[in-house]
Write a protein that holds these residues in place. Structure first.
Motif, PDB file in Angstrom:
ATOM      1  N   HIS A 191       6.075  -5.885  -9.046  1.00  0.00           N
ATOM      2  CA  HIS A 191       5.997  -6.574  -7.745  1.00  0.00           C
ATOM      3  C   HIS A 191       5.177  -7.842  -7.910  1.00  0.00           C
ATOM      4  CE1 HIS A 191       6.042  -7.247  -3.494  1.00  0.00           C
ATOM      5  NE2 HIS A 191       4.728  -7.272  -3.450  1.00  0.00           N
ATOM      6  N   ARG A 192       5.592  -8.887  -7.272  1.00  0.00           N
ATOM      7  CA  ARG A 192       5.034 -10.210  -7.550  1.00  0.00           C
ATOM      8  C   ARG A 192       3.548 -10.313  -7.228  1.00  0.00           C
ATOM      9  NH1 ARG A 192       8.983 -14.318  -4.616  1.00  0.00           N
ATOM     10  NH2 ARG A 192       7.533 -15.833  -5.553  1.00  0.00           N
ATOM     11  N   TRP A 193       3.069  -9.484  -6.302  1.00  0.00           N
ATOM     12  CA  TRP A 193       1.674  -9.542  -5.896  1.00  0.00           C
ATOM     13  C   TRP A 193       1.061  -8.142  -5.991  1.00  0.00           C
ATOM     14  CZ3 TRP A 193       5.770 -11.648  -3.016  1.00  0.00           C
ATOM     15  CH2 TRP A 193       5.932 -13.031  -3.176  1.00  0.00           C
ATOM     16  N   PRO A 194      -0.255  -8.012  -5.846  1.00  0.00           N
ATOM     17  CA  PRO A 194      -0.906  -6.732  -6.104  1.00  0.00           C
ATOM     18  C   PRO A 194      -0.431  -5.571  -5.227  1.00  0.00           C
ATOM     19  CG  PRO A 194      -2.515  -8.491  -6.199  1.00  0.00           C
ATOM     20  CD  PRO A 194      -1.241  -9.110  -5.701  1.00  0.00           C
ATOM     21  N   THR A 195      -0.554  -4.382  -5.790  1.00  0.00           N
ATOM     22  CA  THR A 195      -0.158  -3.138  -5.133  1.00  0.00           C
ATOM     23  C   THR A 195      -1.324  -2.155  -5.183  1.00  0.00           C
ATOM     24  OG1 THR A 195       0.767  -2.314  -7.219  1.00  0.00           O
ATOM     25  CG2 THR A 195       2.279  -3.419  -5.713  1.00  0.00           C
ATOM     26  N   ILE A 196      -1.384  -1.291  -4.173  1.00  0.00           N
ATOM     27  CA  ILE A 196      -2.482  -0.326  -4.054  1.00  0.00           C
ATOM     28  C   ILE A 196      -1.896   1.044  -3.770  1.00  0.00           C
ATOM     29  CG2 ILE A 196      -4.597   0.291  -2.814  1.00  0.00           C
ATOM     30  CD1 ILE A 196      -4.772  -2.681  -1.914  1.00  0.00           C
ATOM     31  N   ALA A 197      -2.282   2.044  -4.551  1.00  0.00           N
ATOM     32  CA  ALA A 197      -1.892   3.430  -4.282  1.00  0.00           C
ATOM     33  C   ALA A 197      -3.053   4.133  -3.592  1.00  0.00           C
ATOM     34  CB  ALA A 197      -1.532   4.156  -5.573  1.00  0.00           C
ATOM     35  N   LEU A 198      -2.750   4.817  -2.493  1.00  0.00           N
ATOM     36  CA  LEU A 198      -3.747   5.600  -1.751  1.00  0.00           C
ATOM     37  C   LEU A 198      -3.406   7.064  -1.960  1.00  0.00           C
ATOM     38  CD1 LEU A 198      -3.739   3.496   1.548  1.00  0.00           C
ATOM     39  CD2 LEU A 198      -5.218   3.223  -0.460  1.00  0.00           C
ATOM     40  N   ILE A 199      -4.216   7.767  -2.752  1.00  0.00           N
ATOM     41  CA  ILE A 199      -3.860   9.114  -3.203  1.00  0.00           C
ATOM     42  C   ILE A 199      -4.700  10.156  -2.484  1.00  0.00           C
ATOM     43  CG2 ILE A 199      -3.630  10.648  -5.197  1.00  0.00           C
ATOM     44  CD1 ILE A 199      -4.088   7.076  -6.033  1.00  0.00           C
ATOM     45  N   ASP A 200      -4.044  10.939  -1.655  1.00  0.00           N
ATOM     46  CA  ASP A 200      -4.695  12.013  -0.911  1.00  0.00           C
ATOM     47  C   ASP A 200      -4.009  13.323  -1.311  1.00  0.00           C
ATOM     48  OD1 ASP A 200      -6.238  13.438   0.885  1.00  0.00           O
ATOM     49  OD2 ASP A 200      -4.927  13.008   2.597  1.00  0.00           O
ATOM     50  N   GLY A 201      -4.690  14.131  -2.111  1.00  0.00           N
ATOM     51  CA  GLY A 201      -4.075  15.377  -2.569  1.00  0.00           C
ATOM     52  C   GLY A 201      -3.409  15.209  -3.923  1.00  0.00           C
ATOM     53  N   LEU A 224       0.866  -1.177   0.000  1.00  0.00           N
ATOM     54  CA  LEU A 224       0.000   0.000   0.000  1.00  0.00           C
ATOM     55  C   LEU A 224       0.906   1.232   0.000  1.00  0.00           C
ATOM     56  CD1 LEU A 224      -1.483  -2.162   2.328  1.00  0.00           C
ATOM     57  CD2 LEU A 224      -3.335  -0.646   1.585  1.00  0.00           C
ATOM     58  N   ILE A 225       0.890   1.970  -1.101  1.00  0.00           N
ATOM     59  CA  ILE A 225       1.728   3.159  -1.259  1.00  0.00           C
ATOM     60  C   ILE A 225       0.909   4.377  -0.858  1.00  0.00           C
ATOM     61  CG2 ILE A 225       3.251   4.427  -2.802  1.00  0.00           C
ATOM     62  CD1 ILE A 225       3.942   1.447  -2.583  1.00  0.00           C
ATOM     63  N   HIS A 226       1.418   5.148   0.084  1.00  0.00           N
ATOM     64  CA  HIS A 226       0.665   6.288   0.591  1.00  0.00           C
ATOM     65  C   HIS A 226       1.632   7.395   0.995  1.00  0.00           C
ATOM     66  CE1 HIS A 226       1.574   5.696   4.964  1.00  0.00           C
ATOM     67  NE2 HIS A 226       1.897   4.506   4.506  1.00  0.00           N
ATOM     68  N   ALA A 235      -6.824  -0.957   3.482  1.00  0.00           N
ATOM     69  CA  ALA A 235      -6.598  -2.163   4.268  1.00  0.00           C
ATOM     70  C   ALA A 235      -7.648  -3.225   3.956  1.00  0.00           C
ATOM     71  CB  ALA A 235      -6.609  -1.824   5.752  1.00  0.00           C
ATOM     72  N   ALA A 236      -8.893  -2.805   3.776  1.00  0.00           N
ATOM     73  CA  ALA A 236      -9.962  -3.760   3.472  1.00  0.00           C
ATOM     74  C   ALA A 236      -9.730  -4.417   2.116  1.00  0.00           C
ATOM     75  CB  ALA A 236     -11.311  -3.054   3.501  1.00  0.00           C
ATOM     76  N   LEU A 237      -9.362  -3.623   1.122  1.00  0.00           N
ATOM     77  CA  LEU A 237      -9.096  -4.190  -0.205  1.00  0.00           C
ATOM     78  C   LEU A 237      -7.886  -5.121  -0.158  1.00  0.00           C
ATOM     79  CD1 LEU A 237      -9.555  -4.408  -3.238  1.00  0.00           C
ATOM     80  CD2 LEU A 237      -8.272  -2.264  -3.523  1.00  0.00           C
ATOM     81  N   ALA A 238      -6.834  -4.685   0.528  1.00  0.00           N
ATOM     82  CA  ALA A 238      -5.635  -5.510   0.631  1.00  0.00           C
ATOM     83  C   ALA A 238      -5.938  -6.837   1.323  1.00  0.00           C
ATOM     84  CB  ALA A 238      -4.543  -4.753   1.386  1.00  0.00           C
ATOM     85  N   ALA A 239      -6.756  -6.784   2.375  1.00  0.00           N
ATOM     86  CA  ALA A 239      -7.106  -8.011   3.091  1.00  0.00           C
ATOM     87  C   ALA A 239      -7.904  -8.951   2.198  1.00  0.00           C
ATOM     88  CB  ALA A 239      -7.896  -7.673   4.351  1.00  0.00           C
TER      89      ALA A 239
END
Length: 243
Positions: free
Chosen positions: A90-100, A49-51, A185-189
């Motif tokens: 990256h071998r498994w999924p990644t999620i960017a959390l973009i605020d601003g 999770l990139i934030h 976190a919910a999506l990652a879980a």
């Protein structure tokens, strides 16, 4: 102070961009730190999770003070584009959390992730052409792949900015959430409950469909990095920022 802050929660890796004084602009030190984290995260199944560690900003892109001094040799090293290639791989999924704001390389970093969740105050733009360079770290082809050529042209040629709602409508982000950490976190879980091996192989299958323009972008960027136009435009940008 480290420019990357990592927190691990089981299978989840929270990777925080941590240069608030530079609006999380990527310099070589940040790229090196991020690279080391990606290398470590590849060892065991994990969702990234990139934030940003600072509310209200994601990343302003590459550090213009540093980039102004880069020449064609730096461009051919593919500093930012290489990092984003490795992030995408990256071998498994990644999620960017973009605020601003996610501008330039910040937008390209988000585009390299598998999912993008935006806060209502997220803002996306690719201002590279106004600085005498191009969106050579994946923006050229990832935008076209996600949004289609027409919207990509508007963002790249005309500098069009997309707010959160526009980005959602265009397909640049997957959803908008007020609580990015909770939704991420919910999506990652949810992802982490699936087969890690199946996730890894599915990512490989989907990557087989990606266009291969990275080498052209690197060569084109090298030409632009040696131009006086690039230096003059970046100098003007930095002088405006100081006023």
């Amino acid at each position: 102070m480290s420019s990357i802050v990592v927190r691990r929660e089981g299978d989840l890796w929270w990777i925080g961009l941590n240069r608030p004084d530079r609006r999380n602009a990527h310099d070589e030190a940040m790229v090196a730190e991020m690279d080391a984290v990606l290398t470590e995260a590849r060892r065991t199944p994990s969702v990234l999770l990139i934030h940003s560690t600072t509310p209200g900003m994601f990343a302003a892109g590459a550090d213009i003070r540093e980039m102004r001094e880069r020449d064609s040799a730096h461009a051919l090293r593919a500093i930012n584009s290489g990092l984003f290639e490795r992030l995408e791989a990256h071998r498994w999924p990644t999620i960017a959390l973009i605020d601003g704001p996610a501008f330039g390389g910040g937008c390209e970093m988000a585009l390299a992730c598998d999912f993008r969740i935006a806060s209502p105050r997220a803002l996306f733009a690719q201002p590279e052409l106004s600085l005498g360079i191009l969106a050579g770290a994946g923006g050229n082809w990832r935008l076209a792949q996600l949004l289609g050529l027409s919207a990509a042209r508007r963002m790249l040629y005309a500098g069009m900015r997309l707010d959160a709602e526009s980005a959602l409508a265009a397909g640049l982000v997957d959803e908008i959430a007020d609580d990015l950490a909770a939704r991420g976190a919910a999506l990652a879980a949810t992802v982490a409950r699936r087969s890690w091996r199946a996730l890894e192989l599915t990512k490989l299958a989907l990557r087989a469909h990606r266009p291969a323009t990275t080498q052209f972008d690197t060569a084109a960027q090298a030409l632009l990095f040696d131009s006086t136009d690039k230096c003059e435009r970046m100098t003007a940008f930095l002088e405006r920022k100081q006023k």
